[in-house]
Design a protein around this motif. Structure first.
Motif, PDB file in Angstrom:
ATOM      1  N   MET A  57       0.795  -1.237   0.000  1.00  0.00           N
ATOM      2  CA  MET A  57       0.000   0.000   0.000  1.00  0.00           C
ATOM      3  C   MET A  57       0.820   1.277   0.000  1.00  0.00           C
ATOM      4  O   MET A  57       0.479   2.217  -0.706  1.00  0.00           O
ATOM      5  CB  MET A  57      -1.014   0.001   1.149  1.00  0.00           C
ATOM      6  N   PRO A  58       1.927   1.360   0.771  1.00  0.00           N
ATOM      7  CA  PRO A  58       2.738   2.578   0.660  1.00  0.00           C
ATOM      8  C   PRO A  58       3.274   2.783  -0.767  1.00  0.00           C
ATOM      9  O   PRO A  58       3.399   3.919  -1.223  1.00  0.00           O
ATOM     10  CB  PRO A  58       3.872   2.331   1.655  1.00  0.00           C
ATOM     11  N   MET A  59       3.539   1.697  -1.494  1.00  0.00           N
ATOM     12  CA  MET A  59       3.989   1.855  -2.884  1.00  0.00           C
ATOM     13  C   MET A  59       2.861   2.452  -3.738  1.00  0.00           C
ATOM     14  O   MET A  59       3.078   3.394  -4.502  1.00  0.00           O
ATOM     15  CB  MET A  59       4.428   0.512  -3.475  1.00  0.00           C
ATOM     16  N   ILE A  60       1.651   1.907  -3.572  1.00  0.00           N
ATOM     17  CA  ILE A  60       0.510   2.435  -4.333  1.00  0.00           C
ATOM     18  C   ILE A  60       0.258   3.898  -3.960  1.00  0.00           C
ATOM     19  O   ILE A  60       0.079   4.767  -4.816  1.00  0.00           O
ATOM     20  CB  ILE A  60      -0.737   1.555  -4.080  1.00  0.00           C
ATOM     21  N   ASN A  61       0.289   4.171  -2.659  1.00  0.00           N
ATOM     22  CA  ASN A  61       0.032   5.535  -2.174  1.00  0.00           C
ATOM     23  C   ASN A  61       1.064   6.520  -2.736  1.00  0.00           C
ATOM     24  O   ASN A  61       0.747   7.638  -3.121  1.00  0.00           O
ATOM     25  CB  ASN A  61       0.090   5.505  -0.641  1.00  0.00           C
ATOM     26  N   GLU A  62       2.311   6.070  -2.812  1.00  0.00           N
ATOM     27  CA  GLU A  62       3.390   6.920  -3.338  1.00  0.00           C
ATOM     28  C   GLU A  62       3.187   7.173  -4.833  1.00  0.00           C
ATOM     29  O   GLU A  62       3.484   8.261  -5.334  1.00  0.00           O
ATOM     30  CB  GLU A  62       4.741   6.248  -3.071  1.00  0.00           C
ATOM     31  N   ALA A  63       2.674   6.160  -5.533  1.00  0.00           N
ATOM     32  CA  ALA A  63       2.400   6.335  -6.962  1.00  0.00           C
ATOM     33  C   ALA A  63       1.302   7.387  -7.155  1.00  0.00           C
ATOM     34  O   ALA A  63       1.382   8.234  -8.054  1.00  0.00           O
ATOM     35  CB  ALA A  63       1.972   5.007  -7.583  1.00  0.00           C
ATOM     36  N   VAL A  64       0.281   7.350  -6.296  1.00  0.00           N
ATOM     37  CA  VAL A  64      -0.811   8.334  -6.371  1.00  0.00           C
ATOM     38  C   VAL A  64      -0.254   9.728  -6.073  1.00  0.00           C
ATOM     39  O   VAL A  64      -0.568  10.715  -6.748  1.00  0.00           O
ATOM     40  CB  VAL A  64      -1.953   7.981  -5.382  1.00  0.00           C
ATOM     41  N   GLN A  65       0.620   9.797  -5.084  1.00  0.00           N
ATOM     42  CA  GLN A  65       1.228  11.078  -4.704  1.00  0.00           C
ATOM     43  C   GLN A  65       2.090  11.613  -5.856  1.00  0.00           C
ATOM     44  O   GLN A  65       2.036  12.805  -6.176  1.00  0.00           O
ATOM     45  CB  GLN A  65       2.066  10.851  -3.427  1.00  0.00           C
ATOM     46  N   ALA A  66       2.836  10.732  -6.497  1.00  0.00           N
ATOM     47  CA  ALA A  66       3.682  11.152  -7.641  1.00  0.00           C
ATOM     48  C   ALA A  66       2.799  11.678  -8.772  1.00  0.00           C
ATOM     49  O   ALA A  66       3.134  12.675  -9.422  1.00  0.00           O
ATOM     50  CB  ALA A  66       4.535   9.978  -8.116  1.00  0.00           C
ATOM     51  N   LEU A  67       1.660  11.022  -8.978  1.00  0.00           N
ATOM     52  CA  LEU A  67       0.727  11.489 -10.014  1.00  0.00           C
ATOM     53  C   LEU A  67       0.194  12.870  -9.637  1.00  0.00           C
ATOM     54  O   LEU A  67       0.151  13.786 -10.469  1.00  0.00           O
ATOM     55  CB  LEU A  67      -0.433  10.481 -10.148  1.00  0.00           C
TER      56      LEU A  67
ATOM     57  N   VAL B  71       4.692  14.318 -11.357  1.00  0.00           N
ATOM     58  CA  VAL B  71       6.007  13.746 -11.678  1.00  0.00           C
ATOM     59  C   VAL B  71       5.967  13.059 -13.055  1.00  0.00           C
ATOM     60  O   VAL B  71       6.926  13.109 -13.822  1.00  0.00           O
ATOM     61  CB  VAL B  71       6.451  12.736 -10.592  1.00  0.00           C
ATOM     62  N   ALA B  72       4.865  12.406 -13.356  1.00  0.00           N
ATOM     63  CA  ALA B  72       4.706  11.736 -14.656  1.00  0.00           C
ATOM     64  C   ALA B  72       3.223  11.458 -14.862  1.00  0.00           C
ATOM     65  O   ALA B  72       2.418  11.596 -13.930  1.00  0.00           O
ATOM     66  CB  ALA B  72       5.492  10.418 -14.669  1.00  0.00           C
TER      67      ALA B  72
ATOM     68  N   LYS C 232      -0.123   8.999 -15.525  1.00  0.00           N
ATOM     69  CA  LYS C 232      -0.475   7.704 -14.899  1.00  0.00           C
ATOM     70  C   LYS C 232       0.098   6.547 -15.711  1.00  0.00           C
ATOM     71  O   LYS C 232       0.615   5.582 -15.161  1.00  0.00           O
ATOM     72  CB  LYS C 232      -1.985   7.572 -14.713  1.00  0.00           C
ATOM     73  N   GLU C 233       0.024   6.689 -17.041  1.00  0.00           N
ATOM     74  CA  GLU C 233       0.547   5.613 -17.904  1.00  0.00           C
ATOM     75  C   GLU C 233       2.051   5.435 -17.680  1.00  0.00           C
ATOM     76  O   GLU C 233       2.554   4.316 -17.610  1.00  0.00           O
ATOM     77  CB  GLU C 233       0.291   5.920 -19.387  1.00  0.00           C
ATOM     78  N   ALA C 234       2.761   6.577 -17.563  1.00  0.00           N
ATOM     79  CA  ALA C 234       4.219   6.497 -17.386  1.00  0.00           C
ATOM     80  C   ALA C 234       4.564   5.865 -16.036  1.00  0.00           C
ATOM     81  O   ALA C 234       5.462   5.018 -15.950  1.00  0.00           O
ATOM     82  CB  ALA C 234       4.831   7.895 -17.501  1.00  0.00           C
ATOM     83  N   ILE C 235       3.839   6.253 -15.001  1.00  0.00           N
ATOM     84  CA  ILE C 235       4.118   5.686 -13.663  1.00  0.00           C
ATOM     85  C   ILE C 235       3.931   4.166 -13.704  1.00  0.00           C
ATOM     86  O   ILE C 235       4.774   3.401 -13.223  1.00  0.00           O
ATOM     87  CB  ILE C 235       3.200   6.338 -12.596  1.00  0.00           C
ATOM     88  N   ASP C 236       2.839   3.724 -14.318  1.00  0.00           N
ATOM     89  CA  ASP C 236       2.575   2.286 -14.392  1.00  0.00           C
ATOM     90  C   ASP C 236       3.617   1.558 -15.242  1.00  0.00           C
ATOM     91  O   ASP C 236       4.070   0.459 -14.897  1.00  0.00           O
ATOM     92  CB  ASP C 236       1.160   2.034 -14.940  1.00  0.00           C
TER      93      ASP C 236
END
Ligand code: CAA
Length: 283
Positions: free
Chosen positions: A194-204, A208-209, A211-215
């Motif tokens: 979950m912290p990884m998912i949460n960090e991805a949401v925060q980066a979005l 930072v990039a 959504k497609e790029a983050i994934d």
């Protein structure tokens, strides 16, 4: 103690998957839900998953038919009276789970084991509500249940060795790999995921990039089968938020604070695949 009959409460994504793998392993299964709609939908999910396995030659026609024949569907908890093990997979709400376990503790056979598929609620607290903490345990399956090999086995403070041994054996017979962990917020799986998912949401949110790029970074760079935002949609953003809140409350550190974007999406009802829209749009 030998487990022969398994009850599953909750015919959603997880409960129907658990009922399916239990029946495939040869157990008699009673699948219970409170309403006809979700129960019918759960049975449909099982039928289509088994049909897929039949088509691919992973199941013979006979195994397919026998598996379906082992699943009894019911709207009554009383039909779990004869179960040796009951696995709960209802909504992720501590009050609702406690209430259910108090009822199950009163109506199932005293030697039956009660298990919760919770992804983050303390097992020890649910065990207490059941009135049989020695025969209570966490059995945390992963979505899609017929495919994912892990069962996180979570011992509560008072769970007995016999209970642990019995569910480890059941998980193995289901073709799963049980891994034992202690009753700590988020256990191991969600404390890391979950912290990884949460960090991805925060980066979005921070731009930072895309959504497609983050994934893509996580799929291509780390070999994850799904990127974190795609995975969040798959799990359900409400579930992700609820788990982040458990981590934040339980572990107390700022690094577990849910991303404001995650919170806002849940407020907007953009929960992912189940509502047709989350970070991505689904038909
Ligand atoms: N029933 C039966 N078989 C299924 C299935 C189902 N419901 N779903 C997928 N499969 C099978 C497919 O038939 C296929 O089999 P073959 O290899 O024989 O062709 C295989 O699984 C792969 O499926 P697809 O080809 O359709 O799609 P894919 O390769 O994109 O894989 C996926 C789909 C398995 C879901 C993969 O994307 C994946 O592993 N994603 C990550 C899932 C994940 O992380 N789950 C954990 C979430 S966290 C959780 O559940 C717990 C929590 O507490 C939040």
């Amino acid at each position: 103690m030998e487990v022969r009959k398994i009850g599953v409460v909750g015919a959603g994504q997880m409960g129907s998957g658990i009922a399916q793998v239990a029946a495939q392993a040869g157990y008699e299964v009673v699948l219970v839900d409170v309403a006809e709609g979700p129960l019918a939908k759960g049975m449909e999910r099982i039928r289509s998953s088994l049909a897929r396995l039949l088509e691919k030659g992973r199941l013979s026609q006979e195994e397919h038919d026998q598996t379906l024949g082992r699943i009894q569907r019911s709207l009554l908890l009383e039909d779990l009276k004869e179960a040796d093990l009951v696995v709960e997979a209802i909504l992720e709400d501590e009050g609702a789970k406690r209430e259910l376990f108090t009822r199950l503790g009163a109506l199932t056979r005293p030697e039956a084991i009660l298990a919760s598929n919770t992804s983050s609620i303390p097992i020890t607290a649910l065990a207490r509500a059941s009135g049989r903490p020695e025969r209570f345990i966490g059995m945390h399956f992963f979505n899609p249940v017929p495919v994912m090999r892990l069962v996180e086995v979570i011992r509560g403070q008072l769970t007995s060795d016999e209970t642990r041994d019995a569910v480890v054996e059941v998980a193995r017979r289901m073709g799963k790999e049980p891994v034992e962990v202690q009753d700590y917020p988020g256990f191991v799986s969600n404390r890391l995921l979950m912290p990884m998912i949460n960090e991805a949401v925060q980066a979005l949110m921070e731009g930072v990039a895309t959504k497609e790029a983050i994934d893509q970074v996580m799929r291509l760079g780390m070999n994850h089968p799904m990127g974190p935002l795609e995975l969040a949609d798959f799990i359900g953003l409400d579930t992700c938020l609820a788990i982040m809140e458990v981590l934040h409350r339980g572990l107390g550190e700022d690094k577990y604070r849910p991303s404001p974007l995650l919170r806002r999406m849940v407020q907007a009802g953009l929960l992912g695949r189940k509502t047709g829209r989350g970070f991505y749009v689904y038909d």
